[in-house]
Design a protein around this motif. Structure first.
Motif, short mmCIF file in Angstrom:
data_model
loop_
_atom_site.label_atom_id
_atom_site.label_comp_id
_atom_site.label_asym_id
_atom_site.label_seq_id
_atom_site.Cartn_x
_atom_site.Cartn_y
_atom_site.Cartn_z
N GLU A 1 -15.94 75.84 33.25
CA GLU A 1 -16.76 76.71 34.10
C GLU A 1 -17.39 75.97 35.28
O GLU A 1 -17.90 76.60 36.20
CB GLU A 1 -17.85 77.40 33.27
N GLY B 1 -13.59 82.95 31.67
CA GLY B 1 -13.29 82.47 30.31
C GLY B 1 -11.83 82.19 30.05
O GLY B 1 -11.47 81.65 29.01
N ARG B 2 -10.94 82.58 30.97
CA ARG B 2 -9.52 82.20 30.99
C ARG B 2 -8.64 82.85 29.93
O ARG B 2 -7.45 82.65 29.90
CB ARG B 2 -9.36 80.67 30.94
N THR C 1 -9.78 76.67 24.41
CA THR C 1 -9.63 78.01 23.85
C THR C 1 -9.92 77.92 22.36
O THR C 1 -10.21 76.84 21.84
CB THR C 1 -8.19 78.53 24.10
#
Lengths: 203, 563
Positions: B230, B116-117, B359
């Motif tokens: 992803e 998910g970074r 994000t």
């Protein structure tokens, strides 16, 4: 006015994408016979008529021209579980049976205006909410149990819509889609030409 | 063939450890149990939405048969199917009524490809929490020990974010933040005005908002705002082992990678107290092999790392390797997850946004920092976002058919917002990974048995996560339309950690302050297993900082003859 019905599941799917974890479990899926099953010719004809009525061509192609019934038929054979196949074909059969009962004609044989009128009433009845029994499973915020008069119809309609708005035709007419947007622009002014941007990931 | 160092696991932490060790001149072997993936040929991020024959879905019966757990992850789809192990082929067990969803990768780069970074530093508050309230054991390090390594990692991977001067969420070496949209700015003003001490900021994310020379050297370019991260990113615009750490390791000429190499156990020499080799089973041929080295980094992911240590039991180490403390496998933690509140939001109707930012917004922890908590220790942060709803709500309205659907779909929907809490969980020795007494996988290795449940502190915290979520959305004029009533199944936070914790005392912890096993000097564990407490921040950044720091010290020890 804001629409009263909330696309909770769609929103949460996107929410979960952002969160970097969970969401849609496949745990309600039962292993079926495993034998691919094709939609029979009469149901294919019905599906064409349904897709064409639900999402007709306007000045741009509709679901039929976008090839949605063809893709759905392929998914019926290659993606759907036995349970889902039964839900989808059952919904189609009930649609046709109701048309015959109420109009004396098969759904696909109705004149365009009659088909639309019939479908509006059928859709409204099929998607009428049914209160869940107090002890019935409600699912979760992420995967609520769908409780409407015809759950199979809910699945059918949603799939036709999803496939249209994932098709090149749907994404470049009612919506806009850029695969590689490049820049992030956090604030742009809405104009009459602004179309909602489709998203298959986060935002 | 002999190596200076062997790194077990090529994911987020293993990839980073390999890079650091290679850059310090060591000959490094990376062992990966999964298959080789090549971004150039295997990534699916170029495929248009209509190019997936089955709407990017995996057939339902295949999901039920082979991926009942992995499919619970949001990132599971036809486009990413290649990354996940089949649950049917790589089983684990849980007790009846105590589910734990173990989400894994099965490929080179591991979960660093689908992550998910979100990237946040732990703070002094987090690293002193156990000492302060007495749960678990004290971390053997403090923020000052990690700070330069956070700088180092952020500079290399690239983290977009804003400096905020918050004690509980330290600033860092950030690339420009992805700006909030107009509705989110409105939400920020309302929350910060109503609740002094709370902040709404842009989510700090390991995506290159503006690529820097050190990124471009590795062929990485700026983020294109596609938000299909992803699938793996051909632009290299998000950090992953495959497009950043491993290429950096490779360019030193010191790296060897072997995939399809399932580590069975570590070979311990009781005379020297050192590990001498790794026993590997070839995933495809079942052939056994051994690789020798001077030092070993265990980065098999929290549960896999515990499994390997436990399966390395010997006459000298009957309870498993490095396990004199009996803490290996214990203290498993995964953030409280899925505690979302959804609201319709009165955002500006004449405003929209363009592009798909990778994000959302973040609300740093405030409970037990600037505001008291209602009967629990630790705290939580929120991730969320506010965006304009799409076609579905109109189209699925009963009676909506025909051209009317299309006309409505072409109009912008109302603003919809959600915020979801990520809560800290306490270390609990009964939350535990053991080896199953009888069941083995197809390679003959005992499968992990995972026993996990949240406790009273977490249950109490959940109530306030939901109450605060609702209060903040409402304070900004939102109308709450849905809210979770329980946390998601444990494991789905995909932040599992704690099974070989760091600590000061060999009697109560597995690793020392350098991530070095107390009992085995040439063994370092720098994945989530090392975590002594969980904080509430997404942990990958910390795993990488610990990996870089441990690699630095391991090489120093090696050079000075201590190992």
């Amino acid at each position: 006015m804001m629409a009263p019905m909330i696309d909770r599941r769609g929103l949460m799917q996107r929410a979960m994408l952002l969160l970097g974890a969970t969401a849609l479990a496949g745990c309600d899926l039962l292993p079926g016979s495993g034998a691919p099953a094709a939609l029979a010719a009469d149901r294919l004809k019905l599906l064409d008529a349904y897709a064409d009525t639900l999402l007709p061509a306007t000045d741009t192609p509709g679901a039929l021209q976008a090839g949605v019934p063809r893709v759905l038929a392929q998914m019926y054979a290659d993606w759907a579980s036995a349970e889902t196949r039964e839900a989808l074909s059952g919904a189609l059969d009930r649609l046709d049976a109701a048309a015959r009962r109420q109009t004396g004609k098969a759904f696909a044989e109705l004149a365009a205006a009659d088909r639309l009128a019939f479908l509006a009433a059928h859709d409204k009845a099929a998607l009428a909410p049914v209160p869940l029994a107090p002890d019935a499973p409600k699912g979760s915020l992420f995967e609520p149990v769908i409780s409407v008069a015809d759950v199979g119809y809910h699945k059918l309609k949603e799939l036709v819509l999803v496939l249209f708005y994932a098709s090149e035709a749907g994404l470049t007419s009612d919506l806009s889609y850029e695969h590689v947007p490049g820049k992030w622009q956090p604030s742009i002014k809405v104009t009459p030409e602004t179309r909602p941007a489709a998203a298959f990931g986060i935002f | 063939m002999s190596f200076d160092a062997i790194v077990i696991g090529s994911g987020m932490s293993g990839g980073f450890a390999a890079k650091e060790l290679c850059e310090r001149g060591l000959k490094v072997l990376v062992l990966e149990r999964g298959k080789k993936i090549d971004p150039a040929t295997d990534y699916t991020d170029h495929l248009m939405p209509w190019e997936f024959p089955l709407n990017n879905r995996v057939p339902e019966e295949e999901v039920a048969r082979d991926y009942p757990v992995q499919s619970q992850c949001y990132a599971f789809s036809q486009a990413t199917k290649q990354y996940w192990p089949k649950d049917s082929e790589q089983p684990y067990s849980t007790p009846d009524g105590k589910p734990f969803s173990w989400i894994r990768g099965d490929h080179l780069g591991g979960r660093s490809v689908m992550w998910g970074r979100q990237s946040y530093r732990l703070s002094e508050i987090d690293l002193s929490a156990n000492a302060r309230d007495g749960h678990g054991v004290d971390w053997p390090i403090r923020y000052a020990d990690l700070a330069p390594w956070y700088d180092h990692v952020e500079t290399f991977i690239g983290v977009a974010g804003s400096n905020e001067g918050l004690e509980q969420l330290p600033d860092g070496k950030f690339l420009p933040a992805f700006e909030l949209n107009d509705a989110e700015k409105q939400f920020k003003a309302a929350v910060e005005g109503t609740f002094p001490g709370r902040k709404v900021i842009s989510g700090r994310t390991a995506n290159l908002s503006v690529a820097q020379p050190q990124h471009e050297e590795l062929g990485r370019t700026s983020c294109q705002n596609r938000s299909i991260c992803e699938r793996g990113c051909r632009f290299g615009a998000m950090h992953s082992s495959l497009t950043a750490s491993l290429p950096a390791a490779e360019r030193t000429g010191n790296l060897t990678i072997v995939t399809d190499a399932i580590v069975h156990s570590l070979v311990h020499d009781p005379k020297t107290g050192r590990i001498t080799a790794v026993k590997v089973i070839d995933a495809k041929t079942n052939e056994g092999r051994t690789y020798a080295a001077k030092i070993f980094f265990l980065n098999a992911s929290t549960i896999g790392t515990a499994q390997i240590l436990l399966n390395s039991a010997s006459e000298a180490n009957p309870r498993g390797l490095a396990n004199g403390s009996d803490q290996v496998g214990r203290n498993l933690m995964d953030h409280l997850y899925g505690l979302a509140t959804v609201a319709m939001f009165p955002g500006p109707q004449d405003s929209y946004y363009k592009g798909r930012r990778p994000t959302g917004l973040y609300i740093p922890r405030f409970r037990n920092v600037t505001e008291e908590a209602d009967g629990y220790v630790r705290g939580y942060g929120y991730q969320g976002g506010i965006s304009r709803a799409g076609w579905k709500q109109g189209a699925m309205t009963p009676g909506a058919v025909g051209a009317d659907i299309r006309q409505k779909a072409s109009q912008l929907g109302p603003w919809m917002g959600f915020i979801a809490g990520f809560g800290e969980v306490l270390p609990n020795p009964d939350n535990r990974v053991t080896l199953h007494a009888t069941r083995k996988d197809k390679w003959g290795i005992p499968i992990p048995h995972i026993e996990y449940a949240i406790g009273k502190n977490e249950q109490t915290m959940i109530k306030q996560i939901l109450a605060d979520g609702k209060a903040m959305l409402e304070a900004a004029g939102g109308k709450v339309v849905a809210q979770a009533d329980a946390a998601a199944t444990p494991g789905l936070g995909i932040h599992e950690m704690g099974t070989a914790r760091m600590g000061r005392d060999p009697k109560t912890s597995v690793l020392n302050g350098f991530n070095q096993a107390h009992e085995v000097p040439n063994l370092f564990v720098t994945d989530g297993a090392a975590m002594t407490s969980s904080g509430c921040q997404n942990p990958s950044l910390t795993y990488m900082a610990l990996s870089a720091r441990a690699a630095h010290h391991a090489v120093e020890f090696l050079k000075s003859g201590k190992l």
